[in-house]
Every structure is written in structure tokens, then in C-alpha cells.
Design a protein around this motif. Structure first.
Motif: not given
Lengths: 628, 344
Positions: A391, A393-395, A397-398, B52, B80
């Protein structure tokens, strides 16, 4: 038919009361005309004072008791008749009043009683269609139980057309009451278990009865197969052929097997009876072992109905529960619950067998053949360890903003500003973390740290610094001694120097820091010491060394070279003219042809606004030196 | 998800299997009847895809016919895999309309969803960040059944956050441990406990936020404790499992540091534990050895330790276990892509 019926009834009463060793049993029949319960039949099983029989032969105990009951009945009738008529001459073998014990009197008295529904214990039982249990009948007021003489415990169970009453002169605590009415066959099926709570802590006494509907076929249906083979030691089975034991009206698949909620009030274990039938295996094991104080386990009555285990004990079916001695509120609940059971006994899910199988010792070994291919708990670990970071990382990246993230973690906490305490705690944590970090660095610098705790780290560092200082002093004295002796100590010096370079790695760091300090013009003996060291270690060699340090606008130059006249002046002139370095301090000495100098200066901006670089200065100085 | 109601499950008398298109991890059994049919029970299943896009599906279970039914419209996306799913506990029908149920999910944030008859609507996303800074991802949460407006979440930033979900605000945020917090469980209305990677079980009381009580620490220091379960029938007892351990540790909060019992009959690591919703003495555990064991805790343990009462062997490692108060006869387990309801 009537005779047969009454015989059967009599025998049944006898069987019942004898099986639990109670004092008497009475069947109150509802009189249709008047709608009240009248005495229909009874059996007296209690103490007898004198025996009067006409037959000389010995009777069996049952027959004797039966006889007794009859005799009591006759006496009653004669007394009754005697009230209205003149005294009738009694038969010789009849009992006279003085022959009776008190319980017998009580029994006798019962003949005359009648109860409208709702009145008295039998009336109540009949009216509510629930069994009534009264313990301590001698202590109860006459409203509840007007026939208080000696019966301490009385139990009334309503059946189809009357009430069945059982009484005993002993105080008994009811343990279970479970009824199940199967309307189709007209059976009234009842199981009772009674525990006697005396000092001797006798265990289970139980009995079971069922009544057949009088109008039905006198032959009862054959008992259900599973359990009737078990022989009983109870004398009651010898009697009436129809008083059979454990034929459950419930299908042999057993009673709803659900959870029971237990709450131990004392140290009592519950485990199962030794030979539980195979069908009845549940995951309950209950053995009742009363402890010395004689108290029993308390049950949550809510769950009573939903769960019970059927098992064997001395050949009898029984279910067991325990209630504390204060029954008055509880027996109501029991009766209420048992009715609920009778209503709900048919619910389907209760008949489904459990998907779980019983645990055996073997199942320990043989079950696990599946090879664990991945790591253990791999899903759980992924959920806990990996997903949160995915989560983050996703944040990251975006997210439009790039923030400096902690290594590995990639997220920052949001601190609600209102939460002052939380804020403070976080700040405190950071401070602690900083300290920890620095302790770790310190530990890595000091070579001989043994323990990892903070006190040891500091202690070891202190030792180390002392050691270093001592070393420095030794080296200085050494170098002084060596000055006196050039030739011999030249090689030694080199060695010394290199070794000292190695050992005093941090010493050099120390001197570097001192140099940094000296840039800010701190006076002190350290500078002198350093210079001395520099002198002593380097004085022999003729090599040129030029050290230049520039920090912002402060410059420190250190020279060592062979001497020529006017060298210093040339250097200073060059520095000022070409490099715009304004010298503020000069320290120099000339030692056997070796010129050592230390210059401090301020660096000024050049025309273009840039300051001169270290390499440029060095080059310039070297140029001058080379032009020697 | 075009499975018809008949195809996607196997049934026998005492168990029913639902086969999902993907691996299942998070699972929740509703404590109130399903909005579609009052005798049915809703179950939420969270997928476990290393990707994801994940999904949460709702199916319903009928205990009378021992069958499950899928509802293709009752489904939503989740970023996720959700780390935990939970329905609102003990909802009284007077408080809100009886045709909907509320489901909470945790992952990046705590999210609330309204499960209606034919659709699921997102209710709220509970995000603790006041600025644009982020809220730390959640490992688990627990819905307080005494005080249903209170949800406690546990996070990898070592904090536990208590939410008032009616107002949608944070009641308080506590730094619970020195390392990541992996699970949280409510005891009473204001008392909760949490386990962490630092290997300790701590109890917190909201009336005294400065202090916490450590009631157990794993014997090897810093061995994470992964899951925690508080016995709702007897609040003295808790159970926890350690990382890579086949033992279920039973704790009595009155005697800290010493476990009351260690149930060691699994042949591989334990993945999930749950107390019985009705009996204070029964607990169920499931693990990598593909077994689900039901234990009864005696007052006195035998010399060889405690043996379970009964056992069930699934076909694969069991990852999830739910024993709902609404269906105390049935235990739900999840292994690989299957969910099973087992009669107890």
C-alpha cells in the motif's frame, strides 16, 4: 380392563418409587365430573412400624409393601366409614392407627385429599403441565404444600390424565428434569435424575418412568434397540414388564449436540461416563466428581435445553445437570426449559452429525501428510508483513509529491495536531531514536565494546579515550627522546609513525577535529601539541608537504619543505596577490633546514565572485616551492 | 462470477463448500440475518491476489438446507487483499433499516460498506491524516460489540487508532508497541488488547491512555505474535499465536507473563484462532497442517498436555477461521480458494 389398568398403575407406582428409594408415590387422577384431582392409587414405600399379616408365610419385600399399601388403604376407608357410621369392627389383621409410623399417617392422609387444578402442588403441576418440585417441603408454608408432615421432598409430574406424585422424607436435590412428549404414541417420557446431597455424598440415583396412555394397547412398543440390552440392577425391572428402561423416544441419533455453557463454581471436573454409547459421542466429557464440600457445578440454564449428553451409568440412561440448592426459582426455569425442549426436539439441524471427528491419539500422527511447500503461515505473513508495504509503495508511486521517505518504509505518519499527547509522545520517540542512533555510531567507533547496552558503550568509550590520550603522551615522549638520536631512530620512527598512524586512526580524526577547531581560532595547548607532533614526526624527512584546508572563507595552510631564503615571503605575496587570500596568522619554524609553517588566512572573493579552490592554492604553492 | 447457486458448492449433510474463483483470506460472517432472506446468513469473502485489484464478495448461507448462494451484485473492489473483514456486531433492527448490514474492511484505510439487498454502497473511508500525509496501512481491526460505534485498528506504524464511526472521527490514537502491531481485540467497551512484532500482548484501557499492561511476552525475544483472540464469554482468557509456532497460547489476564495453557497438537504453524461464541471453555484453531481442532479447556490439565476434543481435516492449509455467534453450530473455514461451513 379397569382392574388390569389399576394393577398396572399400581405396579408402575411401585416400580418408580422403589427405583429411587423414595417414600411414597401417588397417582392423582383428574375426576372428569368435578374437574379436580383425586386420589387414584398409591404406593407406600416408607418405614413401617408394625406388620400385621394374616398369611403366615414370608412375603417378598415387594409383596409386603404392596400389602402394606393395601392395608393402609383399608384403614383409611375404615376410618372414613367410622366417621359416618358407628365404629365398625375391624378385621383382625387390619392395621389400627397406632401401628402406623408418621410417614404412613401422612400417606394415609393423602387419601382424603383432592386438588382442584392450580391448588396445591399436584394441582399446580396439573394446571401448568409442568412438573413441580418441592424440596424442603417441611419448611414451606401450608399454602404451597398443605400436607406437610414429614415429606421433605415432593415431586409432582403431570401426565395425561392426572398427576403423579412422588415424595420422600429425605432432602433431595433435583438434578435433571427433562421431558419429552411424543404425542403420536401417547407416551409420556420422563427422565429424572436425583442427587442426594448428604454428608455422605452419595451419587446418582435416578429413575425413569414412562406411562402409557391407558387407552392404548397395553403392550408397549418394543424398546429402541440401541440400549435396552443393558441389564439393570434395579429391582423395578423385575416387576412390570412394561416399565422398560432407556428406550428413548428421541431418535437414537441423539439429542441435539450443541455446546453447553459451563461455569465451574468449584474445582469440579466434568468428564464423561465410562461407557458412553458410540452414537452418543460428542465432544463433551462429563464425569461428576463431587468435591469435599459437596457442591455442584452451576449451569447456565439457558443452554440446558440445547445441549445434553446421553450416556450410560449403571445401565441407565441419564442426563445430568446440577443446580444449586436454592431451587425455587430454578425449578421453574427447568420446567420452562424442558417444555421448550419438548417443543423443539424436532428441529432438523440438531440431527445433523458433526463434521468434526473425535480426536484420538492416533490422529496426532497420521493425519499430516500434506507437505508444506511454501513457508509456514505464508498467507498470514503476507497479509501482515507485505501488504501494508505494498500500500505504501503504491501511494508513493502515485502520489504527486515526492517526499523523503524512510528507507524501506516509504510512508509518513499523519499526526493529528489536536492530539497533543500523541504528538509529544512521537517527539519523544524521535529523540530517543536519535540517541539510539548515535549510540550505535559510537559503538562502531570504539573497538573494544563488549556489551551492547548504553552504559557499557559509554564506559567503553571513556576507557578508549583515556587509552588514546595515554598513547598520545607516550608517543610524544618517545618522539622527544628520538630527537636526540636521529640516526638510530630513523627507521624506528618510520615504523613508529606508521604504527602510530594505524593505532591512532581516531587520533588523526581527533587531530582533524582539532584542526577544524583551530580554524575557528580556538587557542589551546592542543594546537601546540599537534604542531609538536608534526614537528617530531616529520622533521627528518625533507619531503615537501602541502596541506590546504578551506572551509568557507577560512583557510589553513600547512607547509613543510626545504628552506630557502625568502620562501615565506614569496608564498605570502603570491597568496595575497594572485589568490586573494589574506593571511592573518603565521606560525613557522626552521629546524635543521626544514621549514615548517602554518598559515591561517581569510579567503576573499575573486572578481567573478568565486572563491579560490583548494587545488588551486596547492598548485600555486607547489609552483613556488619547485622554483627553489 | 456467473456461478449459479447450485454449481459452485459441494454439500453434504454436515458441511458445505463454496469454491471461489480466487484464493480467499479475509472472511466475515454476519451477526444479523441476511437482507435477502431472513433465515440466511451473509458471509463476506475477501480475495487474496498478489495484485492491486482484489475483490470482496458476499454470499449467503442457509443453515436449514446447508447450502450457499452467491450474489453476483454484492461485490466490490478492494486495493490489494483486505487484511480483515467484519460485519457490524449485534445490530438492533431499531437503530437502522433492517434491509442493510454494514461491513468493515481494512487494508490501506478502514472502509465501511453498506450491504443492501442487491448492491453494496461505500459508506465511508476512515482516513486519519489531517494533512496530505498518509495514514499508515492497517494490519487488522476489531469492532467493539458492546459499543458498536467504536472500531479499533492496528497498524504497522506501531499505533492503534480508535475510531468513532458514527461521527467518522478518531477518538484516540495510541502508540501501542515498539514495533508493528499485528492484531487488536476488544474486551469490554473501553478495554482492548494488541499483539505486535515485538512479541508482547498488551492491554490498554481508554480511561488511562498513558499506561498499558504487558500480560505476555514471547519466550524468544522479539518473536512476533501474529494473532489475538479475546474470550467474549469469559473475559479473563485470551489466546494468541506466535510466528512459525504450532502452539496456541492461552493467557489469563489475572496472571501475566505465565500462560495458563499451551495447546500443542498442531503439526504445523497455527494460522487462526477463535473462541466459541457460546461456551467459555471452547476454542477452535486451524493451521498449516490442514487441520481445524476444537479444544475444551479443562480446569486441570493432564500430564501430557491438553488434547483437542475433535478434529477436521481440510484439503489444504487452513488460513482463516470464523465462529459466528449468529450460527454457533457452524464453523467457517477458508483454505486455498474454498470456503467451508462445518457443523460443529
Amino acid at each position: 380392563m379397569a382392574v388390569q389398568h389399576s394393577n398396572r398403575l399400581r405396579n408402575m407406582l411401585q416400580a418408580i418409587v422403589q427405583s429411587v428409594q423414595w417414600t411414597y408415590s401417588i397417582f392423582w387422577k383428574i375426576c372428569p365430573r368435578e374437574g379436580i384431582l383425586v386420589w387414584s392409587d398409591g404406593y407406600y414405600n416408607g418405614a413401617i412400624k408394625t406388620r400385621k399379616t394374616v398369611q403366615p408365610m414370608e412375603l417378598t419385600s415387594e409383596e409386603a409393601s404392596l400389602k402394606r399399601s393395601q392395608q393402609l388403604r383399608e384403614l383409611y376407608e375404615s376410618l372414613l366409614a367410622g366417621e359416618t357410621n358407628q365404629p365398625v369392627r375391624r378385621p383382625f389383621a387390619a392395621l389400627s392407627p397406632e401401628d402406623l409410623t408418621e410417614p404412613e399417617w401422612f400417606y394415609l392422609l393423602c387419601f382424603s385429599f383432592s386438588f382442584p387444578p392450580g391448588v396445591g402442588l399436584p394441582g399446580k403441576a396439573y394446571a401448568r403441565r409442568q412438573h413441580e418440585w418441592l424440596t424442603g417441603a417441611d419448611e414451606v408454608d401450608s399454602e404451597t404444600f398443605s400436607r406437610v408432615i414429614l415429606a421433605k421432598t415432593v415431586l409432582c409430574i403431570p401426565v395425561l390424565d392426572g398427576v403423579f406424585e412422588l415424595g420422600t422424607t429425605e432432602k433431595v436435590i433435583l438434578l435433571v428434569s427433562l421431558e419429552n412428549e411424543n404425542d403420536n404414541e401417547g407416551f409420556f417420557f420422563m427422565q429424572l435424575i436425583a442427587f442426594q446431597v448428604e454428608e455422605d455424598l452419595e451419587l446418582v440415583q435416578h429413575f425413569k418412568t414412562f406411562f402409557t396412555d391407558h387407552n392404548h394397547n397395553p403392550n408397549p412398543p418394543p424398546p429402541k434397540p440401541a440400549l435396552s440390552e443393558h441389564s439393570t440392577s434395579n429391582p423395578a425391572t423385575d416387576s412390570a414388564e412394561y416399565t422398560r428402561f432407556p428406550s428413548p423416544v428421541l431418535p437414537p441419533m441423539q439429542a441435539p449436540i450443541e455446546l453447553m455453557q459451563l461455569e465451574t463454581s468449584e474445582d469440579i471436573r466434568l468428564a464423561s461416563p465410562d461407557d458412553a454409547s458410540n452414537n452418543l459421542d460428542t465432544y463433551f466429557h462429563m464425569i461428576l466428581e463431587p468435591n469435599n464440600s459437596g457442591r455442584f457445578v452451576e449451569f447456565d440454564l439457558e443452554c440446558l435445553i440445547l445441549s445434553f449428553q446421553l450416556g450410560f451409568y449403571n445401565g441407565f440412561f441419564f442426563e445430568y445437570y446440577a443446580v444449586p440448592e436454592s431451587l425455587d426459582g430454578l425449578h421453574q426455569e427447568i420446567s420452562g426449559n424442558s417444555q421448550a425442549v419438548s417443543q423443539s426436539a424436532g428441529y432438523p439441524t440438531s440431527l445433523i452429525q458433526s463434521a468434526f471427528s473425535k480426536w484420538t491419539i492416533d490422529s496426532d500422527n497420521q493425519q499430516f501428510q500434506v507437505a508444506v511447500e511454501g513457508t509456514s503461515q505464508c498467507l498470514l505473513k503476507y497479509i501482515l508483513f507485505t501488504i501494508p508495504y505494498l500500500h505504501s509503495q503504491y501511494r508513493n508511486d502515485n502520489s504527486p509529491k515526492t517526499r523523503d521517505t524512510e528507507t524501506g518504509a516509504g510512508f509518513r505518519w499523519g499526526i493529528p495536531p489536536e492530539e497533543h499527547s500523541a504528538n509529544h509522545v512521537l517527539v519523544e520517540r524521535r529523540r530517543r531514536e536519535k540517541l539510539n542512533e548515535r549510540f550505535i555510531i559510537l559503538r562502531s567507533l570504539v573497538p573494544f565494546v563488549t556489551k551492547m547496552d548504553k552504559a557499557s558503550i559509554l564506559g567503553d568509550t571513556i576507557e578508549y579515550v583515556k587509552h588514546l590520550r595515554k598513547k598520545i603522551e607516550e608517543l610524544e615522549t618517545q618522539s622527544k627522546g628520538i630527537e636526540a638520536n636521529n640516526e638510530q631512530s630513523r627507521s624506528a620512527y618510520g615504523l613508529n609513525r606508521t604504527s602510530s598512524m594505524k593505532e591512532l586512526r581516531s587520533g588523526i580524526m581527533v587531530s582533524e577535529s582539532e584542526r577544524a577547531r583551530s580554524l575557528s581560532q580556538e587557542p589551546g595547548r592542543d594546537k601546540r601539541k599537534m604542531r609538536k607532533t608534526v614537528d617530531s614526526t616529520q622533521h627528518v624527512t625533507r619531503e615537501k608537504t602541502v596541506e590546504v584546508s578551506i572551509i568557507e572563507s577560512d583557510a589553513l595552510l600547512e607547509l613543510q619543505c626545504g628552506y630557502r631564503e625568502g620562501l615565506l615571503l614569496d608564498i605570502m605575496k603570491m597568496l595575497r596577490e594572485k589568490l586573494r587570500i589574506e593571511i592573518t596568522t603565521v606560525q613557522s619554524c626552521l629546524n635543521k633546514g626544514v621549514f615548517v609553517a602554518e598559515l591561517r588566512a581569510k579567503v576573499k572573493d575573486s572578481v567573478k565572485g568565486k572563491k579560490v579552490s583548494i587545488t588551486e592554492v596547492k598548485r600555486a604553492i607547489n609552483q613556488i616551492l619547485q622554483s627553489l | 462470477m456467473e456461478n449459479s447457486s447450485q454449481e459452485s458448492h459441494l454439500r453434504s449433510d454436515n458441511s458445505v463448500t463454496y469454491e471461489s474463483p480466487y484464493t480467499v483470506y479475509a472472511m466475515a460472517v454476519s451477526s444479523t440475518p441476511s437482507p435477502t432472506n431472513l433465515s440466511h446468513q451473509s458471509i463476506a469473502l475477501g480475495s487474496f491476489l498478489e495484485d492491486y485489484s482484489n475483490r470482496v464478495d458476499i454470499i449467503s448461507f442457509d443453515p436449514d438446507t446447508v447450502s450457499v448462494k452467491t450474489h453476483p451484485t454484492l461485490s466490490f473492489d478492494h486495493p490489494y487483499p483486505p487484511t480483515k473483514l467484519m460485519f457490524q456486531p449485534n445490530r438492533k433492527s431499531s437503530s437502522s433499516s433492517s434491509s442493510s448490514d454494514i461491513l468493515a474492511s481494512s487494508g490501506d484505510y478502514l472502509r465501511l460498506w453498506e450491504v443492501r439487498e442487491s448492491s453494496i454502497e461505500p459508506l465511508s473511508v476512515l482516513n486519519n491524516s489531517k494533512t496530505s500525509e498518509f495514514c499508515a496501512p492497517l494490519t487488522s481491526f476489531d469492532w467493539n460489540d458492546v459499543e458498536p460505534k467504536r472500531i479499533g485498528t492496528s497498524s504497522i506504524d506501531t499505533t492503534c487508532t480508535i475510531w468513532d464511526i458514527e461521527k467518522g472521527v478518531v477518538e484516540t490514537q495510541l502508540i501501542a508497541h515498539d514495533k508493528e502491531v499485528y492484531d487488536i481485540a476488544w474486551g469490554e467497551a473501553r478495554v482492548f488488547a494488541s499483539v505486535s512484532a515485538d512479541g508482547s500482548v498488551r492491554i490498554f484501557d481508554l480511561r488511562d491512555k498513558e499506561h498499558s499492561t504487558i500480560i505476555y511476552e514471547s519466550p524468544q525475544p522479539d518473536t512476533p505474535l501474529l494473532r489475538l483472540a479475546w474470550n467474549k464469554q469469559d473475559l479473563k482468557y485470551m489466546a494468541t499465536i506466535q510466528m512459525d509456532s504450532n502452539k496456541v497460547v492461552i493467557l489469563d489476564i489475572r496472571s501475566p507473563t505465565m500462560p495458563v495453557a499451551e495447546l500443542e497438537r498442531h503439526q504445523a504453524s497455527v494460522n487462526a484462532i477463535t473462541w466459541s461464541p457460546q461456551s467459555s471453555k471452547h476454542i477452535c484453531s486451524a493451521g498449516d497442517d490442514t487441520q481445524a481442532l476444537i479444544w475444551e479447556l479443562p480446569t486441570v490439565a493432564g500430564p501430557n498436555g491438553i488434547d483437542p476434543l475433535c478434529v477436521y481435516s481440510a484439503g489444504a492449509e487452513i488460513n482463516q477461521l470464523q465462529w459466528s455467534a449468529a450460527q454457533p453450530d457452524w464453523i467457517a473455514i477458508a483454505f486455498s480458494n474454498k470456503m467451508q461451513f462445518l457443523k460443529v
